[in-house]
Design an enzyme around this catalytic site. Structure first.
Site, PDB file in Angstrom:
ATOM      1  N   GLU A  33      75.744 -25.076 -42.057  1.00  0.00           N
ATOM      2  CA  GLU A  33      74.630 -25.927 -42.553  1.00  0.00           C
ATOM      3  C   GLU A  33      75.955 -26.956 -43.279  1.00  0.00           C
ATOM      4  OE1 GLU A  33      72.243 -24.061 -45.226  1.00  0.00           O
ATOM      5  OE2 GLU A  33      73.294 -24.996 -46.768  1.00  0.00           O
ATOM      6  N   LYS A  82      71.021 -14.641 -43.894  1.00  0.00           N
ATOM      7  CA  LYS A  82      71.067 -15.370 -44.800  1.00  0.00           C
ATOM      8  C   LYS A  82      72.293 -15.574 -46.169  1.00  0.00           C
ATOM      9  CE  LYS A  82      69.830 -20.178 -45.755  1.00  0.00           C
ATOM     10  NZ  LYS A  82      68.881 -20.795 -46.585  1.00  0.00           N
ATOM     11  N   GLU A  91      65.897 -28.274 -43.403  1.00  0.00           N
ATOM     12  CA  GLU A  91      66.121 -26.529 -44.738  1.00  0.00           C
ATOM     13  C   GLU A  91      65.962 -27.397 -45.582  1.00  0.00           C
ATOM     14  OE1 GLU A  91      69.963 -24.956 -42.457  1.00  0.00           O
ATOM     15  OE2 GLU A  91      69.675 -24.522 -44.991  1.00  0.00           O
ATOM     16  N   SER A  92      65.204 -26.946 -46.250  1.00  0.00           N
ATOM     17  CA  SER A  92      65.085 -26.548 -47.812  1.00  0.00           C
ATOM     18  C   SER A  92      63.558 -28.408 -48.032  1.00  0.00           C
ATOM     19  CB  SER A  92      65.722 -27.278 -48.678  1.00  0.00           C
ATOM     20  OG  SER A  92      66.855 -26.288 -48.663  1.00  0.00           O
ATOM     21  N   GLU A  98      61.414 -18.227 -44.090  1.00  0.00           N
ATOM     22  CA  GLU A  98      62.444 -17.318 -44.224  1.00  0.00           C
ATOM     23  C   GLU A  98      61.830 -16.068 -45.611  1.00  0.00           C
ATOM     24  OE1 GLU A  98      66.275 -18.936 -45.741  1.00  0.00           O
ATOM     25  OE2 GLU A  98      65.195 -18.983 -47.976  1.00  0.00           O
ATOM     26  N   LYS A 100      62.061 -14.652 -49.294  1.00  0.00           N
ATOM     27  CA  LYS A 100      62.620 -15.399 -50.225  1.00  0.00           C
ATOM     28  C   LYS A 100      62.344 -14.491 -51.058  1.00  0.00           C
ATOM     29  CE  LYS A 100      65.183 -19.683 -51.814  1.00  0.00           C
ATOM     30  NZ  LYS A 100      65.205 -21.249 -51.877  1.00  0.00           N
ATOM     31  N   ASN A 143      70.611 -29.617 -44.541  1.00  0.00           N
ATOM     32  CA  ASN A 143      70.314 -28.522 -46.026  1.00  0.00           C
ATOM     33  C   ASN A 143      69.616 -29.359 -47.198  1.00  0.00           C
ATOM     34  OD1 ASN A 143      68.849 -27.525 -48.614  1.00  0.00           O
ATOM     35  ND2 ASN A 143      70.394 -25.652 -48.060  1.00  0.00           N
TER      36      ASN A 143
HETATM   37  O1  LIG Z   1      67.158 -22.430 -52.941  1.00  0.00           O
HETATM   38  C1  LIG Z   1      67.903 -22.637 -53.515  1.00  0.00           C
HETATM   39  O2  LIG Z   1      67.405 -22.437 -54.799  1.00  0.00           O
HETATM   40  C2  LIG Z   1      69.104 -22.252 -53.369  1.00  0.00           C
HETATM   41  C3  LIG Z   1      70.231 -22.642 -54.328  1.00  0.00           C
HETATM   42  C4  LIG Z   1      71.599 -22.835 -54.169  1.00  0.00           C
HETATM   43  C5  LIG Z   1      72.222 -21.856 -52.337  1.00  0.00           C
HETATM   44  C6  LIG Z   1      71.385 -22.083 -51.790  1.00  0.00           C
HETATM   45  C7  LIG Z   1      69.949 -21.634 -52.358  1.00  0.00           C
HETATM   46  N1  LIG Z   1      68.840 -21.246 -50.934  1.00  0.00           N
HETATM   47  C8  LIG Z   1      69.747 -21.507 -49.638  1.00  0.00           C
HETATM   48  C9  LIG Z   1      68.076 -21.729 -49.143  1.00  0.00           C
HETATM   49  O3  LIG Z   1      69.378 -22.816 -48.179  1.00  0.00           O
HETATM   50  C10 LIG Z   1      67.275 -22.060 -48.620  1.00  0.00           C
HETATM   51  O4  LIG Z   1      66.421 -20.177 -49.415  1.00  0.00           O
HETATM   52  C11 LIG Z   1      66.184 -22.416 -47.428  1.00  0.00           C
HETATM   53  O5  LIG Z   1      66.431 -23.908 -47.432  1.00  0.00           O
HETATM   54  C12 LIG Z   1      64.737 -22.582 -48.231  1.00  0.00           C
HETATM   55  O6  LIG Z   1      64.658 -23.749 -48.885  1.00  0.00           O
HETATM   56  P1  LIG Z   1      63.430 -23.773 -49.588  1.00  0.00           P
HETATM   57  O7  LIG Z   1      62.256 -23.742 -48.819  1.00  0.00           O
HETATM   58  O8  LIG Z   1      63.154 -24.500 -50.071  1.00  0.00           O
HETATM   59  O9  LIG Z   1      62.619 -22.639 -50.003  1.00  0.00           O
END
Ligand SMILES: O=C(O)c1ccccc1NCC(=O)[C@H](O)[C@H](O)COP(=O)(O)O
Length: 268
Positions: free
Chosen positions: A166, A117, A217-218, A55, A57, A187
């Site tokens: 998601e 996204k 995810e995340s 991503e 970001k 997620n």
């Molecule tokens: O990343 C956030 O804080 C967030 C908050 C509210 C809605 C969506 C959010 N993020 C979008 C995503 O789904 C993440 O960017 C993606 O899964 C990657 O996550 P990470 O590896 O933890 O940065």
């Protein structure tokens, strides 16, 4: 009570109204007709081994500023060269500091699938995503009614795109399956509270029928987490923060991809 997700979607709707004044749906339809055909991302994510969706970001509601990323195209090229299967580009501007310009730049720079996204709540955004070269779009079950989910899922497929649907709890997983989702992203971050629970994937994956592509995810911090999700049967992981904050992005991409390639699912 207004959740973080509600607040994000309210801002998205305001920004969308401005863009829709500037670019009509008919204009987007013309651009889509002239666009290169989308890449079949579902097939690539379904392939053996753990795929990485890397991503772009810059910021997030949970962490604030993450990385400046002055040149999203070169970051995307670094991801692709190191073995990512697809690139995720956050296009929401208010909280993630992303844009459709980022999507255009990444689309121009790589030949692998690109995910737009964003917080998709209208058909217009799907046309917009395709007009800007997206191969994959995100549908967040928590921010859509069942009718919207089915309609937008159908439209995404009609436009030749893969829909990443998601979920973050049991009810949303059932709704995604009922809507005909072919790619489900679990997620670990609850978008209403922003809490991250690493066990969300293992809890929900038994509810997802075989044949549906699964994406964890995340909150994924590196190869160990990737190995864990691969062992739990994930087809792909989506990683943002750890990659944009890491000292050596390419090395981290390579280690995640290698970890997934060497891990057999626990049920195999
Ligand atoms: O990343 C956030 O804080 C967030 C908050 C509210 C809605 C969506 C959010 N993020 C979008 C995503 O789904 C993440 O960017 C993606 O899964 C990657 O996550 P990470 O590896 O933890 O940065």
């Amino acid at each position: 009570m207004t959740t973080v997700l509600d607040a994000i979607v309210a801002g998205v709707r305001e920004d969308l109204a401005v863009r829709a004044e500037q670019v009509s749906l008919a204009d987007l339809e013309r651009r889509v007709a002239d666009a290169a055909a989308p890449i079949d991302a579902e097939a690539l994510l379904r392939a053996d081994g753990l795929s990485l969706i890397a991503e772009v970001k810059r910021a997030s509601p949970s962490k604030g500023a993450l990385a400046e990323i002055p040149d999203p195209a070169s970051l995307a090229v670094a991801y692709a060269d190191a073995g990512a299967t697809a690139i995720s580009v956050l296009t929401e501007g208010r909280r993630f500091n992303g844009s459709l310009d980022d999507l255009d730049a990444v689309r121009e720079a790589v030949t692998i699938p690109v995910l737009r996204k964003d917080f998709m709540v209208t058909d217009y955004q799907l046309w917009e995503a395709r007009a800007h070269g997206a191969d994959i779009i995100l549908l967040i079950v928590a921010s859509l009614t069942d009718d919207e989910l089915v309609r937008m899922h159908t439209l995404a497929h009609d436009l030749g795109m893969t829909a990443l649907v998601e979920v973050h709890d049991e009810g949303e997983t059932q709704r995604a399956v009922d809507a005909g989702a072919r790619v489900i992203g679990v997620n670990a971050r609850n978008l209403k509270t922003l809490e991250v629970h690493a066990d969300t994937f293992s809890r929900l994956v038994p509810l997802i029928p075989p044949g549906i592509v699964t994406v964890a995810e995340s909150g994924i911090s590196g190869a160990d987490d990737a190995r864990m999700y691969a062992a739990q049967g994930a087809d792909a992981v989506l990683v943002g923060e750890a990659l944009v904050r890491g000292a050596d992005t390419s090395a981290m991409v390579r280690s995640i991809v290698a970890a997934g390639a060497r891990t057999e699912p626990e049920h195999a």
